[in-house]
Design an enzyme around this catalytic site. Structure first.
Site, PDB file in Angstrom:
ATOM      1  N   THR A  44       2.592-112.644 -65.083  1.00 41.27           N
ATOM      2  CA  THR A  44       3.457-113.726 -65.565  1.00 41.27           C
ATOM      3  C   THR A  44       3.160-113.944 -67.041  1.00 41.27           C
ATOM      4  OG1 THR A  44       1.907-115.542 -65.184  1.00 41.27           O
ATOM      5  CG2 THR A  44       3.260-114.850 -63.309  1.00 41.27           C
ATOM      6  N   ILE A 109      -2.202-115.470 -64.867  1.00 41.67           N
ATOM      7  CA  ILE A 109      -1.712-116.722 -65.444  1.00 41.67           C
ATOM      8  C   ILE A 109      -2.273-116.845 -66.852  1.00 41.67           C
ATOM      9  CG2 ILE A 109      -3.607-118.046 -64.396  1.00 41.67           C
ATOM     10  CD1 ILE A 109      -1.625-120.430 -64.235  1.00 41.67           C
ATOM     11  N   ILE A 140      -6.945-114.324 -65.668  1.00 44.05           N
ATOM     12  CA  ILE A 140      -6.589-115.254 -66.733  1.00 44.05           C
ATOM     13  C   ILE A 140      -6.168-114.412 -67.936  1.00 44.05           C
ATOM     14  CG2 ILE A 140      -7.329-117.146 -68.197  1.00 44.05           C
ATOM     15  CD1 ILE A 140      -7.286-117.777 -65.169  1.00 44.05           C
ATOM     16  N   LYS A 141      -4.954-114.637 -68.422  1.00 49.24           N
ATOM     17  CA  LYS A 141      -4.441-113.846 -69.536  1.00 49.24           C
ATOM     18  C   LYS A 141      -4.863-114.469 -70.867  1.00 49.24           C
ATOM     19  CE  LYS A 141      -0.448-111.723 -69.241  1.00 49.24           C
ATOM     20  NZ  LYS A 141       1.006-111.432 -69.077  1.00 49.24           N
ATOM     21  N   ILE A 142      -5.496-113.647 -71.694  1.00 46.73           N
ATOM     22  CA  ILE A 142      -5.950-114.064 -73.014  1.00 46.73           C
ATOM     23  C   ILE A 142      -5.336-113.123 -74.038  1.00 46.73           C
ATOM     24  CG2 ILE A 142      -7.960-114.275 -74.539  1.00 46.73           C
ATOM     25  CD1 ILE A 142      -9.619-115.031 -72.102  1.00 46.73           C
TER      26      ILE A 142
END
Length: 373
Positions: A44, A109, A140-142
Protein backbone atom coordinates in the site's frame (compact mmCIF):
# COMPACT_ATOMS: atom_id res chain seq x y z
CA UNK A 1 -5.50 -18.01 -15.65
CA UNK A 2 -2.90 -18.90 -13.04
CA UNK A 3 -0.33 -20.80 -15.11
CA UNK A 4 2.06 -17.89 -15.72
CA UNK A 5 1.76 -16.70 -12.13
CA UNK A 6 2.38 -20.21 -10.85
CA UNK A 7 5.47 -20.39 -13.03
CA UNK A 8 6.77 -17.13 -11.57
CA UNK A 9 6.41 -18.59 -8.11
CA UNK A 10 8.21 -21.75 -9.22
CA UNK A 11 11.31 -19.77 -10.27
CA UNK A 12 11.49 -17.85 -7.00
CA UNK A 13 9.53 -14.69 -7.84
CA UNK A 14 6.94 -13.70 -5.24
CA UNK A 15 3.82 -12.02 -6.64
CA UNK A 16 2.34 -9.22 -4.53
CA UNK A 17 -0.72 -7.11 -5.18
CA UNK A 18 -0.07 -3.38 -5.38
CA UNK A 19 -3.39 -2.11 -4.05
CA UNK A 20 -5.77 -2.47 -1.10
CA UNK A 21 -9.22 -1.26 -0.12
CA UNK A 22 -11.93 -2.06 2.43
CA UNK A 23 -14.25 -3.19 -0.40
CA UNK A 24 -11.63 -5.67 -1.58
CA UNK A 25 -11.27 -7.06 1.93
CA UNK A 26 -14.94 -7.41 2.93
CA UNK A 27 -16.11 -8.67 -0.48
CA UNK A 28 -13.68 -11.56 -0.44
CA UNK A 29 -11.92 -10.14 -3.48
CA UNK A 30 -8.54 -10.13 -1.78
CA UNK A 31 -8.94 -13.72 -0.65
CA UNK A 32 -9.92 -14.71 -4.20
CA UNK A 33 -6.79 -13.08 -5.65
CA UNK A 34 -4.68 -14.92 -3.08
CA UNK A 35 -6.34 -18.26 -3.77
CA UNK A 36 -6.67 -17.98 -7.55
CA UNK A 37 -3.77 -15.77 -8.66
CA UNK A 38 -0.84 -16.82 -6.48
CA UNK A 39 -0.78 -13.47 -4.63
CA UNK A 40 1.44 -13.83 -1.54
CA UNK A 41 1.66 -10.22 -0.36
CA UNK A 42 0.09 -6.77 -0.54
CA UNK A 43 1.66 -3.32 -0.74
CA UNK A 44 0.00 0.00 0.00
CA UNK A 45 0.99 3.64 -0.14
CA UNK A 46 -0.67 7.00 0.64
CA UNK A 47 -2.00 7.32 -2.91
CA UNK A 48 -3.65 3.89 -2.78
CA UNK A 49 -5.36 4.72 0.52
CA UNK A 50 -6.37 8.20 -0.63
CA UNK A 51 -8.14 6.72 -3.65
CA UNK A 52 -9.76 3.92 -1.63
CA UNK A 53 -11.08 6.06 1.23
CA UNK A 54 -12.27 8.95 -0.92
CA UNK A 55 -14.33 6.61 -3.11
CA UNK A 56 -15.31 3.76 -0.80
CA UNK A 57 -18.69 3.60 0.97
CA UNK A 58 -17.33 0.70 3.03
CA UNK A 59 -15.61 3.21 5.30
CA UNK A 60 -18.77 5.11 6.28
CA UNK A 61 -19.52 3.21 9.47
CA UNK A 62 -16.01 3.52 10.86
CA UNK A 63 -15.80 7.19 9.90
CA UNK A 64 -19.11 7.81 11.68
CA UNK A 65 -17.77 6.14 14.82
CA UNK A 66 -14.58 8.17 14.64
CA UNK A 67 -16.61 11.36 14.22
CA UNK A 68 -18.67 10.48 17.27
CA UNK A 69 -15.49 10.05 19.28
CA UNK A 70 -14.30 13.44 18.07
CA UNK A 71 -10.94 12.26 16.74
CA UNK A 72 -8.75 14.40 14.49
CA UNK A 73 -8.46 13.68 10.80
CA UNK A 74 -4.84 12.57 11.30
CA UNK A 75 -5.83 10.06 13.96
CA UNK A 76 -8.65 8.86 11.71
CA UNK A 77 -6.22 8.28 8.83
CA UNK A 78 -4.00 6.09 10.97
CA UNK A 79 -6.94 4.20 12.49
CA UNK A 80 -8.59 3.49 9.13
CA UNK A 81 -5.43 2.49 7.29
CA UNK A 82 -4.27 0.34 10.21
CA UNK A 83 -7.63 -1.43 10.20
CA UNK A 84 -7.31 -2.32 6.52
CA UNK A 85 -3.72 -3.48 6.90
CA UNK A 86 -4.56 -5.54 10.00
CA UNK A 87 -7.48 -7.25 8.26
CA UNK A 88 -5.43 -7.94 5.13
CA UNK A 89 -2.61 -9.31 7.29
CA UNK A 90 -5.07 -11.71 8.92
CA UNK A 91 -6.22 -12.92 5.50
CA UNK A 92 -2.60 -13.46 4.45
CA UNK A 93 -1.47 -15.03 7.72
CA UNK A 94 -1.69 -18.64 6.44
CA UNK A 95 0.68 -17.67 3.61
CA UNK A 96 2.99 -16.02 6.13
CA UNK A 97 2.97 -19.06 8.39
CA UNK A 98 3.80 -21.39 5.49
CA UNK A 99 6.56 -19.14 4.08
CA UNK A 100 10.18 -19.77 5.14
CA UNK A 101 10.94 -17.31 7.96
CA UNK A 102 7.74 -15.46 7.07
CA UNK A 103 9.16 -13.85 3.95
CA UNK A 104 5.77 -13.76 2.22
CA UNK A 105 2.21 -13.26 3.42
CA UNK A 106 2.99 -9.67 4.37
CA UNK A 107 1.17 -6.34 4.07
CA UNK A 108 2.91 -2.96 4.01
CA UNK A 109 1.87 0.27 5.67
CA UNK A 110 3.75 3.53 5.12
CA UNK A 111 4.95 6.05 7.65
CA UNK A 112 3.56 9.56 7.34
CA UNK A 113 5.36 10.84 4.19
CA UNK A 114 5.67 14.29 5.74
CA UNK A 115 8.44 12.73 7.87
CA UNK A 116 10.49 11.72 4.80
CA UNK A 117 13.28 14.14 5.74
CA UNK A 118 13.07 13.65 9.51
CA UNK A 119 14.89 10.60 10.84
CA UNK A 120 13.66 10.72 14.44
CA UNK A 121 10.02 11.24 13.44
CA UNK A 122 10.22 8.38 10.94
CA UNK A 123 11.55 5.99 13.58
CA UNK A 124 8.88 7.08 16.07
CA UNK A 125 6.17 6.62 13.45
CA UNK A 126 7.50 3.18 12.50
CA UNK A 127 7.35 2.07 16.12
CA UNK A 128 3.85 3.50 16.52
CA UNK A 129 2.50 1.80 13.37
CA UNK A 130 4.03 -1.53 14.36
CA UNK A 131 2.25 -1.24 17.72
CA UNK A 132 -1.01 0.00 16.19
CA UNK A 133 -1.38 -2.72 13.55
CA UNK A 134 0.04 -5.36 15.90
CA UNK A 135 0.50 -8.19 13.43
CA UNK A 136 3.70 -10.20 12.86
CA UNK A 137 3.30 -10.19 9.08
CA UNK A 138 3.50 -6.51 8.26
CA UNK A 139 6.16 -4.29 6.78
CA UNK A 140 6.57 -0.68 7.81
CA UNK A 141 7.38 1.33 4.69
CA UNK A 142 10.17 3.87 5.06
CA UNK A 143 11.24 6.07 2.14
CA UNK A 144 14.84 5.78 0.93
CA UNK A 145 15.70 9.43 1.44
CA UNK A 146 18.98 10.37 3.08
CA UNK A 147 17.10 10.87 6.34
CA UNK A 148 15.37 7.55 5.81
CA UNK A 149 18.61 5.54 5.75
CA UNK A 150 19.44 5.83 9.49
CA UNK A 151 15.74 5.33 10.23
CA UNK A 152 15.88 2.00 8.37
CA UNK A 153 18.89 0.93 10.42
CA UNK A 154 17.22 1.91 13.70
CA UNK A 155 13.89 0.23 12.86
CA UNK A 156 15.62 -3.00 11.87
CA UNK A 157 17.77 -2.80 15.02
CA UNK A 158 14.57 -2.74 17.06
CA UNK A 159 13.19 -5.81 15.27
CA UNK A 160 10.74 -3.96 13.01
CA UNK A 161 10.48 -5.44 9.52
CA UNK A 162 10.79 -2.77 6.84
CA UNK A 163 9.76 -2.24 3.24
CA UNK A 164 12.13 0.44 1.96
CA UNK A 165 10.27 2.46 -0.64
CA UNK A 166 10.96 5.11 -3.31
CA UNK A 167 14.33 3.76 -4.44
CA UNK A 168 15.42 4.99 -7.86
CA UNK A 169 19.21 5.19 -8.01
CA UNK A 170 21.79 2.42 -7.85
CA UNK A 171 23.84 4.33 -5.28
CA UNK A 172 20.81 4.67 -3.05
CA UNK A 173 19.99 0.99 -3.50
CA UNK A 174 23.45 0.10 -2.20
CA UNK A 175 23.03 2.50 0.71
CA UNK A 176 19.70 0.86 1.57
CA UNK A 177 21.30 -2.59 1.63
CA UNK A 178 24.05 -1.26 3.89
CA UNK A 179 21.46 0.36 6.19
CA UNK A 180 19.67 -2.99 6.49
CA UNK A 181 22.88 -4.90 7.22
CA UNK A 182 23.86 -2.30 9.82
CA UNK A 183 20.45 -2.70 11.45
CA UNK A 184 20.87 -6.47 11.56
CA UNK A 185 24.28 -6.09 13.18
CA UNK A 186 22.81 -3.83 15.86
CA UNK A 187 19.90 -6.23 16.38
CA UNK A 188 22.29 -9.13 16.78
CA UNK A 189 24.34 -7.18 19.35
CA UNK A 190 21.11 -6.53 21.25
CA UNK A 191 20.35 -10.25 21.32
CA UNK A 192 17.37 -10.20 18.95
CA UNK A 193 16.39 -13.21 16.86
CA UNK A 194 17.44 -12.21 13.35
CA UNK A 195 15.28 -14.85 11.70
CA UNK A 196 12.18 -12.88 12.69
CA UNK A 197 13.36 -9.68 10.98
CA UNK A 198 12.59 -9.20 7.31
CA UNK A 199 12.94 -6.51 4.68
CA UNK A 200 12.40 -5.75 1.01
CA UNK A 201 13.94 -2.92 -1.01
CA UNK A 202 11.44 -1.42 -3.43
CA UNK A 203 12.97 -0.11 -6.65
CA UNK A 204 10.46 1.89 -8.70
CA UNK A 205 10.59 0.76 -12.30
CA UNK A 206 8.19 2.31 -14.81
CA UNK A 207 8.71 5.86 -13.59
CA UNK A 208 12.34 5.63 -14.74
CA UNK A 209 11.25 4.95 -18.32
CA UNK A 210 8.66 7.71 -18.15
CA UNK A 211 11.31 10.24 -17.13
CA UNK A 212 14.03 9.04 -19.50
CA UNK A 213 11.72 8.53 -22.49
CA UNK A 214 10.42 12.09 -22.13
CA UNK A 215 13.96 13.42 -22.32
CA UNK A 216 14.85 11.14 -25.22
CA UNK A 217 11.81 12.34 -27.17
CA UNK A 218 12.78 15.96 -26.53
CA UNK A 219 16.14 15.34 -28.20
CA UNK A 220 14.32 14.53 -31.44
CA UNK A 221 17.31 12.61 -32.81
CA UNK A 222 16.86 9.30 -34.70
CA UNK A 223 19.45 7.46 -32.59
CA UNK A 224 17.50 8.12 -29.39
CA UNK A 225 14.66 5.81 -30.40
CA UNK A 226 16.81 2.75 -29.82
CA UNK A 227 16.92 3.56 -26.09
CA UNK A 228 13.25 4.26 -25.43
CA UNK A 229 11.96 1.85 -22.80
CA UNK A 230 15.39 0.49 -21.89
CA UNK A 231 16.41 2.56 -18.88
CA UNK A 232 14.02 1.11 -16.30
CA UNK A 233 14.80 -2.55 -16.86
CA UNK A 234 18.52 -1.83 -17.15
CA UNK A 235 18.47 0.09 -13.88
CA UNK A 236 16.58 -2.68 -12.08
CA UNK A 237 18.87 -5.38 -13.42
CA UNK A 238 21.91 -3.53 -12.12
CA UNK A 239 20.14 -3.14 -8.77
CA UNK A 240 19.77 -6.92 -8.71
CA UNK A 241 23.49 -7.21 -9.33
CA UNK A 242 24.03 -4.89 -6.35
CA UNK A 243 21.70 -7.13 -4.31
CA UNK A 244 23.83 -10.17 -5.14
CA UNK A 245 26.99 -8.29 -4.18
CA UNK A 246 25.54 -7.03 -0.88
CA UNK A 247 24.25 -10.42 0.21
CA UNK A 248 27.43 -12.37 -0.33
CA UNK A 249 30.83 -12.20 1.28
CA UNK A 250 32.02 -12.29 4.87
CA UNK A 251 29.78 -9.57 6.31
CA UNK A 252 26.62 -11.21 5.06
CA UNK A 253 27.75 -14.74 5.91
CA UNK A 254 28.23 -13.78 9.56
CA UNK A 255 24.69 -12.47 9.70
CA UNK A 256 23.31 -15.37 7.71
CA UNK A 257 24.81 -17.86 10.16
CA UNK A 258 22.99 -15.96 12.91
CA UNK A 259 19.68 -16.51 11.11
CA UNK A 260 19.37 -13.29 9.07
CA UNK A 261 17.19 -13.05 5.97
CA UNK A 262 18.24 -11.39 2.73
CA UNK A 263 16.64 -8.07 1.93
CA UNK A 264 14.91 -9.07 -1.29
CA UNK A 265 14.62 -6.63 -4.19
CA UNK A 266 11.03 -5.66 -4.89
CA UNK A 267 10.00 -4.31 -8.28
CA UNK A 268 7.51 -1.50 -7.67
CA UNK A 269 5.58 0.61 -10.17
CA UNK A 270 5.37 -2.25 -12.67
CA UNK A 271 2.25 -1.04 -14.47
CA UNK A 272 3.28 0.41 -17.83
CA UNK A 273 2.69 4.12 -18.32
CA UNK A 274 3.23 4.07 -22.10
CA UNK A 275 0.65 2.15 -24.13
CA UNK A 276 3.34 1.36 -26.69
CA UNK A 277 4.75 -1.15 -24.19
CA UNK A 278 3.33 -4.57 -23.41
CA UNK A 279 1.44 -4.80 -20.11
CA UNK A 280 3.90 -7.40 -18.80
CA UNK A 281 7.07 -5.50 -19.84
CA UNK A 282 8.33 -4.95 -16.30
CA UNK A 283 7.36 -8.45 -15.19
CA UNK A 284 9.00 -10.59 -17.87
CA UNK A 285 12.07 -8.35 -18.00
CA UNK A 286 12.77 -8.76 -14.28
CA UNK A 287 12.46 -12.44 -13.48
CA UNK A 288 15.08 -13.63 -11.01
CA UNK A 289 15.20 -15.74 -7.83
CA UNK A 290 14.65 -14.06 -4.46
CA UNK A 291 12.75 -11.15 -5.99
CA UNK A 292 9.28 -9.72 -5.43
CA UNK A 293 7.14 -8.46 -8.29
CA UNK A 294 4.34 -6.14 -7.21
CA UNK A 295 1.49 -5.69 -9.65
CA UNK A 296 -1.61 -3.54 -9.82
CA UNK A 297 -4.62 -5.74 -10.45
CA UNK A 298 -4.77 -4.95 -14.19
CA UNK A 299 -1.18 -6.09 -14.64
CA UNK A 300 -1.75 -9.14 -12.45
CA UNK A 301 -4.69 -10.27 -14.55
CA UNK A 302 -2.90 -9.50 -17.82
CA UNK A 303 0.06 -11.64 -16.80
CA UNK A 304 -2.23 -14.39 -15.54
CA UNK A 305 -4.05 -14.69 -18.85
CA UNK A 306 -0.94 -14.81 -21.05
CA UNK A 307 1.60 -17.43 -21.91
CA UNK A 308 4.91 -15.88 -20.92
CA UNK A 309 8.44 -17.14 -20.69
CA UNK A 310 9.24 -17.25 -16.99
CA UNK A 311 12.88 -18.22 -17.24
CA UNK A 312 15.47 -16.01 -15.53
CA UNK A 313 15.70 -12.75 -17.52
CA UNK A 314 18.21 -10.94 -15.30
CA UNK A 315 21.38 -12.99 -14.96
CA UNK A 316 23.73 -12.54 -17.88
CA UNK A 317 22.35 -9.07 -18.70
CA UNK A 318 24.47 -6.84 -16.48
CA UNK A 319 26.99 -5.77 -19.14
CA UNK A 320 24.22 -4.81 -21.58
CA UNK A 321 22.31 -3.01 -18.85
CA UNK A 322 25.35 -0.92 -17.98
CA UNK A 323 25.97 -0.21 -21.67
CA UNK A 324 22.38 1.00 -22.11
CA UNK A 325 22.55 3.40 -19.16
CA UNK A 326 25.96 4.66 -20.28
CA UNK A 327 24.65 5.27 -23.80
CA UNK A 328 21.71 7.26 -22.46
CA UNK A 329 24.12 9.35 -20.38
CA UNK A 330 26.25 10.03 -23.46
CA UNK A 331 23.16 11.34 -25.24
CA UNK A 332 23.12 14.15 -22.68
CA UNK A 333 20.64 12.75 -20.15
CA UNK A 334 22.30 12.87 -16.69
CA UNK A 335 21.42 9.80 -14.64
CA UNK A 336 22.08 11.48 -11.28
CA UNK A 337 19.78 14.37 -12.13
CA UNK A 338 16.97 12.08 -13.25
CA UNK A 339 17.00 9.83 -10.19
CA UNK A 340 17.20 12.78 -7.82
CA UNK A 341 14.20 14.35 -9.54
CA UNK A 342 12.27 11.08 -9.34
CA UNK A 343 12.95 10.70 -5.62
CA UNK A 344 11.90 14.28 -4.93
CA UNK A 345 8.74 13.95 -7.01
CA UNK A 346 7.92 10.60 -5.40
CA UNK A 347 8.06 12.08 -1.91
CA UNK A 348 6.02 15.08 -3.02
CA UNK A 349 3.39 12.87 -4.62
CA UNK A 350 2.92 10.79 -1.47
CA UNK A 351 2.84 13.92 0.68
CA UNK A 352 0.15 15.40 -1.58
CA UNK A 353 -1.88 12.17 -1.37
CA UNK A 354 -1.55 12.17 2.43
CA UNK A 355 -2.71 15.79 2.62
CA UNK A 356 -5.64 15.04 0.30
CA UNK A 357 -6.59 12.09 2.50
CA UNK A 358 -6.56 14.25 5.61
CA UNK A 359 -8.68 16.88 3.86
CA UNK A 360 -11.16 14.21 2.74
CA UNK A 361 -11.52 12.93 6.28
CA UNK A 362 -11.82 16.42 7.75
CA UNK A 363 -14.84 16.90 5.49
CA UNK A 364 -16.37 13.51 6.25
CA UNK A 365 -15.76 13.73 10.00
CA UNK A 366 -17.62 17.03 10.15
CA UNK A 367 -16.95 20.02 12.39
CA UNK A 368 -14.75 19.43 15.44
CA UNK A 369 -16.70 18.37 18.50
CA UNK A 370 -15.85 19.22 22.08
CA UNK A 371 -14.22 15.82 22.48
CA UNK A 372 -11.90 16.14 19.51
CA UNK A 373 -8.24 16.67 20.26
Amino acid sequence: MTSALNNLSDVGVSVWLDTLSRDRIVSGGLADLINNNCVVGVTTNPTIFSNAISQGAAYESQIADLATRGVTAEEAVRTITATDVRDAADILHPVFAASPNGQNGRVSIEVDPRFAYNTAATVAEAKYLAWLVDRPNIYIKIPATEAGLPAITEAIAQGISVNVTLIFSLDRYQQVADAYLSGLEKARSAGLDLSGISSVASLFVSRMDTAIDKRLDALAAPETRAYRGKAAVANARLAYQAFEDAFSGERWERLHRAGANKQRPLWASTGVKDTAYEADKYIVGLIAPDSVSTMPEATLLAVGTQEIDTTDSVHGTYAQARADLDAIERLGIPYAEVVHQLETEGVEMFQASWSALIETLETRLGPPSSGRG
